[in-house]
Structures are given as C-alpha cells and as structure tokens.
Scaffold this motif. Structure first.
Motif, PDB file in Angstrom:
ATOM      1  N   GLN A 152      11.512 -36.030  28.547  1.00 22.77           N
ATOM      2  CA  GLN A 152      11.465 -36.346  27.116  1.00 22.77           C
ATOM      3  C   GLN A 152      11.455 -37.861  26.945  1.00 22.77           C
ATOM      4  OE1 GLN A 152      14.791 -34.487  25.172  1.00 22.77           O
ATOM      5  NE2 GLN A 152      14.009 -32.406  25.470  1.00 22.77           N
ATOM      6  N   GLU A 153      10.526 -38.343  26.137  1.00 18.36           N
ATOM      7  CA  GLU A 153      10.388 -39.775  25.889  1.00 18.36           C
ATOM      8  C   GLU A 153      10.653 -40.032  24.409  1.00 18.36           C
ATOM      9  OE1 GLU A 153      10.107 -41.544  28.526  1.00 18.36           O
ATOM     10  OE2 GLU A 153       9.593 -39.890  29.881  1.00 18.36           O
ATOM     11  N   ASN A 154      11.724 -40.723  24.107  1.00 22.04           N
ATOM     12  CA  ASN A 154      12.166 -40.890  22.723  1.00 22.04           C
ATOM     13  C   ASN A 154      11.206 -41.753  21.902  1.00 22.04           C
ATOM     14  OD1 ASN A 154      14.439 -39.331  23.021  1.00 22.04           O
ATOM     15  ND2 ASN A 154      15.779 -41.057  23.502  1.00 22.04           N
ATOM     16  N   ILE A 155      11.007 -41.310  20.663  1.00 24.69           N
ATOM     17  CA  ILE A 155      10.309 -42.113  19.660  1.00 24.69           C
ATOM     18  C   ILE A 155      11.342 -42.825  18.791  1.00 24.69           C
ATOM     19  CG2 ILE A 155       8.781 -42.020  17.650  1.00 24.69           C
ATOM     20  CD1 ILE A 155       7.510 -39.520  18.926  1.00 24.69           C
ATOM     21  N   ASP A 156      12.341 -42.066  18.388  1.00 24.63           N
ATOM     22  CA  ASP A 156      13.472 -42.581  17.617  1.00 24.63           C
ATOM     23  C   ASP A 156      14.664 -41.682  17.942  1.00 24.63           C
ATOM     24  OD1 ASP A 156      13.250 -40.244  16.077  1.00 24.63           O
ATOM     25  OD2 ASP A 156      12.084 -41.210  14.501  1.00 24.63           O
ATOM     26  N   PRO A 157      15.805 -41.834  17.320  1.00 25.92           N
ATOM     27  CA  PRO A 157      16.950 -40.990  17.684  1.00 25.92           C
ATOM     28  C   PRO A 157      16.766 -39.503  17.393  1.00 25.92           C
ATOM     29  CG  PRO A 157      17.697 -42.972  16.547  1.00 25.92           C
ATOM     30  CD  PRO A 157      16.207 -42.931  16.402  1.00 25.92           C
ATOM     31  N   VAL A 158      15.708 -39.137  16.667  1.00 24.70           N
ATOM     32  CA  VAL A 158      15.500 -37.743  16.272  1.00 24.70           C
ATOM     33  C   VAL A 158      14.315 -37.110  16.999  1.00 24.70           C
ATOM     34  CG1 VAL A 158      14.947 -36.233  14.305  1.00 24.70           C
ATOM     35  CG2 VAL A 158      16.521 -38.168  14.012  1.00 24.70           C
ATOM     36  N   ARG A 159      13.267 -37.876  17.239  1.00 28.40           N
ATOM     37  CA  ARG A 159      12.013 -37.319  17.752  1.00 28.40           C
ATOM     38  C   ARG A 159      11.741 -37.810  19.176  1.00 28.40           C
ATOM     39  NH1 ARG A 159      11.130 -39.585  12.730  1.00 28.40           N
ATOM     40  NH2 ARG A 159      10.739 -38.112  11.012  1.00 28.40           N
ATOM     41  N   TYR A 160      10.966 -36.989  19.876  1.00 29.17           N
ATOM     42  CA  TYR A 160      10.578 -37.384  21.231  1.00 29.17           C
ATOM     43  C   TYR A 160       9.245 -36.732  21.585  1.00 29.17           C
ATOM     44  CZ  TYR A 160      12.846 -32.876  22.214  1.00 29.17           C
ATOM     45  OH  TYR A 160      13.242 -31.554  22.192  1.00 29.17           O
ATOM     46  N   ILE A 161       8.642 -37.214  22.662  1.00 27.52           N
ATOM     47  CA  ILE A 161       7.408 -36.652  23.208  1.00 27.52           C
ATOM     48  C   ILE A 161       7.765 -35.880  24.468  1.00 27.52           C
ATOM     49  CG2 ILE A 161       5.187 -37.213  24.270  1.00 27.52           C
ATOM     50  CD1 ILE A 161       5.207 -39.753  22.524  1.00 27.52           C
ATOM     51  N   THR A 162       7.226 -34.666  24.583  1.00 25.05           N
ATOM     52  CA  THR A 162       7.520 -33.865  25.775  1.00 25.05           C
ATOM     53  C   THR A 162       6.338 -32.947  26.044  1.00 25.05           C
ATOM     54  OG1 THR A 162       9.215 -32.477  26.836  1.00 25.05           O
ATOM     55  CG2 THR A 162       8.692 -31.990  24.529  1.00 25.05           C
ATOM     56  N   ASN A 163       6.527 -31.905  26.859  1.00 22.43           N
ATOM     57  CA  ASN A 163       5.473 -30.943  27.166  1.00 22.43           C
ATOM     58  C   ASN A 163       6.078 -29.546  27.255  1.00 22.43           C
ATOM     59  OD1 ASN A 163       6.309 -30.479  30.061  1.00 22.43           O
ATOM     60  ND2 ASN A 163       5.856 -32.681  30.141  1.00 22.43           N
ATOM     61  N   HIS A 164       5.261 -28.567  27.620  1.00 30.37           N
ATOM     62  CA  HIS A 164       5.679 -27.166  27.551  1.00 30.37           C
ATOM     63  C   HIS A 164       6.348 -26.661  28.835  1.00 30.37           C
ATOM     64  CE1 HIS A 164       3.826 -26.440  23.687  1.00 30.37           C
ATOM     65  NE2 HIS A 164       2.684 -26.956  24.116  1.00 30.37           N
ATOM     66  N   SER A 165       6.596 -27.506  29.796  1.00 30.65           N
ATOM     67  CA  SER A 165       7.178 -27.024  31.058  1.00 30.65           C
ATOM     68  C   SER A 165       8.545 -26.383  30.825  1.00 30.65           C
ATOM     69  CB  SER A 165       7.327 -28.183  32.047  1.00 30.65           C
ATOM     70  OG  SER A 165       7.996 -27.753  33.218  1.00 30.65           O
ATOM     71  N   SER A 166       8.733 -25.196  31.399  1.00 32.49           N
ATOM     72  CA  SER A 166      10.015 -24.492  31.285  1.00 32.49           C
ATOM     73  C   SER A 166      10.964 -24.804  32.427  1.00 32.49           C
ATOM     74  CB  SER A 166       9.766 -22.981  31.262  1.00 32.49           C
ATOM     75  OG  SER A 166       9.238 -22.548  32.514  1.00 32.49           O
ATOM     76  N   GLY A 167      10.427 -25.339  33.537  1.00 32.80           N
ATOM     77  CA  GLY A 167      11.248 -25.592  34.720  1.00 32.80           C
ATOM     78  C   GLY A 167      11.400 -24.401  35.639  1.00 32.80           C
ATOM     79  N   LYS A 168      10.848 -23.236  35.257  1.00 33.94           N
ATOM     80  CA  LYS A 168      11.080 -22.013  36.033  1.00 33.94           C
ATOM     81  C   LYS A 168      10.561 -22.113  37.464  1.00 33.94           C
ATOM     82  CE  LYS A 168      11.041 -18.925  32.020  1.00 33.94           C
ATOM     83  NZ  LYS A 168      10.284 -17.868  31.299  1.00 33.94           N
ATOM     84  N   MET A 169       9.385 -22.710  37.643  1.00 27.88           N
ATOM     85  CA  MET A 169       8.824 -22.794  38.990  1.00 27.88           C
ATOM     86  C   MET A 169       9.651 -23.729  39.870  1.00 27.88           C
ATOM     87  SD  MET A 169       6.300 -21.366  40.631  1.00 27.88           S
ATOM     88  CE  MET A 169       7.034 -21.269  42.256  1.00 27.88           C
ATOM     89  N   GLY A 170      10.037 -24.864  39.332  1.00 30.70           N
ATOM     90  CA  GLY A 170      10.845 -25.797  40.114  1.00 30.70           C
ATOM     91  C   GLY A 170      12.195 -25.216  40.485  1.00 30.70           C
ATOM     92  N   PHE A 171      12.827 -24.507  39.551  1.00 28.29           N
ATOM     93  CA  PHE A 171      14.119 -23.888  39.838  1.00 28.29           C
ATOM     94  C   PHE A 171      13.967 -22.780  40.876  1.00 28.29           C
ATOM     95  CE2 PHE A 171      15.650 -26.477  36.593  1.00 28.29           C
ATOM     96  CZ  PHE A 171      17.010 -26.301  36.390  1.00 28.29           C
ATOM     97  N   ALA A 172      12.872 -22.018  40.796  1.00 28.10           N
ATOM     98  CA  ALA A 172      12.623 -20.981  41.798  1.00 28.10           C
ATOM     99  C   ALA A 172      12.422 -21.592  43.177  1.00 28.10           C
ATOM    100  CB  ALA A 172      11.409 -20.148  41.397  1.00 28.10           C
ATOM    101  N   LEU A 173      11.748 -22.732  43.244  1.00 22.44           N
ATOM    102  CA  LEU A 173      11.558 -23.413  44.535  1.00 22.44           C
ATOM    103  C   LEU A 173      12.885 -23.926  45.086  1.00 22.44           C
ATOM    104  CD1 LEU A 173       8.289 -25.295  43.617  1.00 22.44           C
ATOM    105  CD2 LEU A 173       8.539 -23.745  45.579  1.00 22.44           C
ATOM    106  N   ALA A 174      13.730 -24.475  44.224  1.00 23.95           N
ATOM    107  CA  ALA A 174      15.039 -24.942  44.668  1.00 23.95           C
ATOM    108  C   ALA A 174      15.865 -23.783  45.221  1.00 23.95           C
ATOM    109  CB  ALA A 174      15.772 -25.624  43.518  1.00 23.95           C
ATOM    110  N   GLU A 175      15.822 -22.645  44.534  1.00 27.78           N
ATOM    111  CA  GLU A 175      16.566 -21.468  44.980  1.00 27.78           C
ATOM    112  C   GLU A 175      16.033 -20.969  46.318  1.00 27.78           C
ATOM    113  OE1 GLU A 175      18.202 -17.380  42.945  1.00 27.78           O
ATOM    114  OE2 GLU A 175      16.247 -18.124  42.317  1.00 27.78           O
ATOM    115  N   ALA A 176      14.703 -20.911  46.452  1.00 24.89           N
ATOM    116  CA  ALA A 176      14.105 -20.448  47.704  1.00 24.89           C
ATOM    117  C   ALA A 176      14.420 -21.395  48.861  1.00 24.89           C
ATOM    118  CB  ALA A 176      12.592 -20.307  47.531  1.00 24.89           C
ATOM    119  N   ALA A 177      14.448 -22.693  48.595  1.00 22.84           N
ATOM    120  CA  ALA A 177      14.775 -23.655  49.645  1.00 22.84           C
ATOM    121  C   ALA A 177      16.224 -23.514  50.090  1.00 22.84           C
ATOM    122  CB  ALA A 177      14.506 -25.071  49.148  1.00 22.84           C
TER     123      ALA A 177
END
Length: 402
Positions: free
Chosen positions: A199-224
């Motif tokens: 997340q990249e802040n625009i101001d204290p309320v808004r930010y720029i981000t994307n749709h990644s849920s993190g599920k794949m990265g967390f699954a890889l961490a668990e598998a490792a």
C-alpha cells in the motif's frame, strides 16, 4: 496450530465393516483443521449412511460418477483438483484390485485416476484376504505407482480371525495423513517469501494498492515449512492467518518490504510472490485531500518509482537462489521471460491473472515455471496449497542441483 490446518482431504469410503471407523476419522481430521469431502462407493453405503458422514463433514457426500447435480457443483474433475490428499479408508481388497487395474467404473476410482494429489490407502479386510498373493501383488503395484499404504494393523477381526488386516484407528490415520505433507527437502535451509500487496499512501485516508490476496505466497510459505525450511514470510496487508512454524513480518509499503527483506538476509532461497507497487505518490499529503472546486477536470498525482525489491535482492553479492512471480494479463510467457533475464533470476513463475478462476483472490491456480534456459514447466489447475507444494518440490530440486 493443527498439523492438517486448511488441508483439503477427500476421504474415500469403501465397502467394509471398518467403514464405521470412517465417521470418527472425519471428526479427527476436522479436529486437526482439515476440510473433508467424502466420496462413498456403492458398497460403502451398505455399512454406513451418507447422512452420517454429511453431518460430520458439513458437506454433501459424493456418491455417483454420473450424478448431474454433483457434476454441476463439484464432480470428479473438480474434486480431483480440489484435493490435497485422497485418503481411502477403508480400502477393501476389491477396491485395491480395481485401483491396481486402473478401473474407472465409479466416482472414487475415477477420482483416483484424475487427481495429482497424493493417494493413500488404509487397508481393511480379513487376514486371509490380506495375505493372499493377489492382494499382495496389487499392493506392490499400487506402491510402485506412488500410492501410500497406511497399515494395516493386526489383531482381532470382526469375523473372529486374528491377524493382519485391521484398518488403523482414526487417531493413527490422522497422524500419518499429516505426515504426507512433510518432505524434509529443505531441512536446514532459510527461505524468504514475500506475499500480498503493498500500500502506497496518498494521504492519511487513501492509498494505492492492487488486488493481491496473499494466498499464493502464504501457501508457498506453508509448503516450505512442511519441507523443513526455516521460513521468513514478509507480507503486505492481508487477512490471512500465519502458517504454522513460519516467522511473519508485516509491512505496508514497498520500501517497508525491502527493508524487512534486507533485515532477513542472508537466506538460501527467495520466493518473491508479493505484488509490489511499481510506483508511489511523490508526496504524501499530511491531511486528507479535499475536492478543489476549481479543478473540475480532476486531480494530477505525480508518481515516482519504488525500489525494485526482487532485482535488489537477486543482485546482492550474497544473492540467494532467486524465484520471482510474473502476474500478467497478456503475453504471459514473453513478459515472464523478460523479467527473468532483466532481474537476474534463477526461475520465474508465470501466472495468468486475467483468468478469474486462477487470478487474484481465487482459491485455485495454474502456473508455468521458466528457467534460465527458457524451458517451461507447467503445473495444471489445482488448489493453491497443492500448487505450492508442487512448486516447492520443483524449486528445491533446482536449488539442490545448482
């Protein structure tokens, strides 16, 4: 945290008196955190009712290969993709004979042929049937194909005989099922995984981000971690529980993520699954930005480049074996190959996020892995947990050969 937490197990119930233990097995698997779907053979239904197993698993029981309702919801191919493990308990002599012959005349045998998940059998039969040369030949053939055998145990049997052939008790089966997810391939290695969005802040309320849920990265961490690695997981803002035996570091921005990754160095392997923002606002407003009536056409927001986390880590003097992700909506292999070369990676995992069934927030994935020789290895659609274990095994093999 339970050893089977979030694992997807298809329990196949064959037609033997030991089917009464299957009900308790469902409970023990769920106590360990697993999600269980039950498939019953026609003979299995003679010993225990589907309603009992439906109540214990909290899911409808799958019965027939050509059930239109099941095919519309979760038929044999969907079940095959969904499963992290197929456990047949009880596995009767007849059922093992049909599996050995590759028969696909009911839902369970068809599922066993269609799945890429491990298949484990818990034999249950009369001691004479177990010792019969035909049964032993089938057992040897099934094991040679990679199927795992849980038991049988020995002792008194329902028919009054004493000897080998008893199905293992539910507690024992739950324990050995958990062991299916532990490989030791990366024992003694330190693996760094990045996951989620930034997340990249625009101001204290808004930010720029994307749709990644993190599920794949967390699954890889668990598998490792299941493969024996010491895992550091650096994650952007997500709503996911920390995998068992994983050290988690939460960050917000791309610069935060880079700092956390550098603090975690050195490591043996890096898997960069995070969807990192390429740009951030040049200036973060100290207060919430208000609409300006004079700017009816909109507002200009000047952006500057974020640090390239993957390239920075992959070009260190003490660089780890580096694996990146290319989440693309077009020209998937072309863009992934360019990223592999530009960032000095050992492998890159290409993911078509334009496909909603395998994109951001989906439960499944399907990926291609490209190496430095630009050779592609494909992993077909399956649950992200299953794909993660396949990828960790593949990455471990390449790492150990490097």
């Amino acid at each position: 945290m339970q050893r089977l937490y979030r694992k997807r197990i298809v329990l196949g119930v064959g037609g033997g008196i030991a089917a009464y233990k299957s009900a308790e097995l469902v409970r023990r698997l769920r106590d360990q955190g697993a999600e269980v779907r039950v498939v019953m053979t026609r003979a299995g239904r003679e010993f225990i009712t589907p309603l009992t197993l439906q109540a214990l698993s909290s899911h409808p029981v799958h019965l027939d290969l050509l059930d239109p309702a099941a095919e519309a919801a979760m038929g044999h191919i969907e079940l095959a993709r969904w499963a992290d493990l197929v456990l047949v308990a009880p596995a009767t002599a007849d059922l093992m004979a049909r599996l050995a012959q590759g028969t696909a005349d009911d839902l369970l045998t068809t599922l066993a042929l269609a799945t890429d998940a491990p298949v484990a059998l818990a034999p249950a039969m009369n001691q004479a049937m177990w010792r019969d040369p035909a049964t032993q030949a089938n057992v040897a053939l099934l094991q040679s194909r990679g199927m795992r055998l849980f038991g049988p145990g020995a002792g008194s049997q329902a028919c009054g005989d004493v000897g080998p052939g008893r199905m293992l008790e539910p507690d024992e089966l739950a324990l050995v099922a958990a062991d299916c997810f532990r490989s030791g391939l990366l024992s003694g290695r330190h693996l760094l995984v990045t996951a989620g969005p930034t997340q990249e802040n625009i101001d204290p309320v808004r930010y720029i981000t994307n749709h990644s849920s993190g599920k794949m990265g967390f699954a890889l961490a668990e598998a490792a971690a299941e493969a024996g690695a010491r895992v550091t997981l650096v994650s952007g803002p997500v709503h996911l529980p920390t995998p068992d035996r994983v050290e988690r570091v939460d960050v917000v921005s791309a610069r935060d993520m880079l700092a956390a990754c550098e603090a975690a160095m050195p490591c043996d392997l890096l898997i960069a699954a995070a969807a990192v923002a390429d740009y951030r606002p040049e200036v973060v407003a100290p207060h919430k930005l208000k609409k300006d009536p004079s700017t009816v056409d909109g507002m200009l927001l000047r952006m500057v480049r974020n640090p390239d986390i993957l390239a920075t880590l992959a070009n260190r003097p003490d660089r780890p074996f580096s694996v990146g992700f290319a989440a693309e909506t077009e020209n998937l292999l072309e863009y992934a190959t360019r990223k592999l070369l530009d960032k000095n990676l050992d492998l890159i995992i290409a993911n078509d996020v334009a496909n909603p069934s395998i994109g951001f927030n989906a439960e499944d994935n399907a990926v291609s892995v490209i190496d430095r020789a630009q050779h592609e290895t494909r992993f077909g659609q399956a649950s992200k947990g299953h794909i993660a274990r396949q990828l960790v095994a593949f990455i471990a093999d390449r790492f150990l050969k490097a």
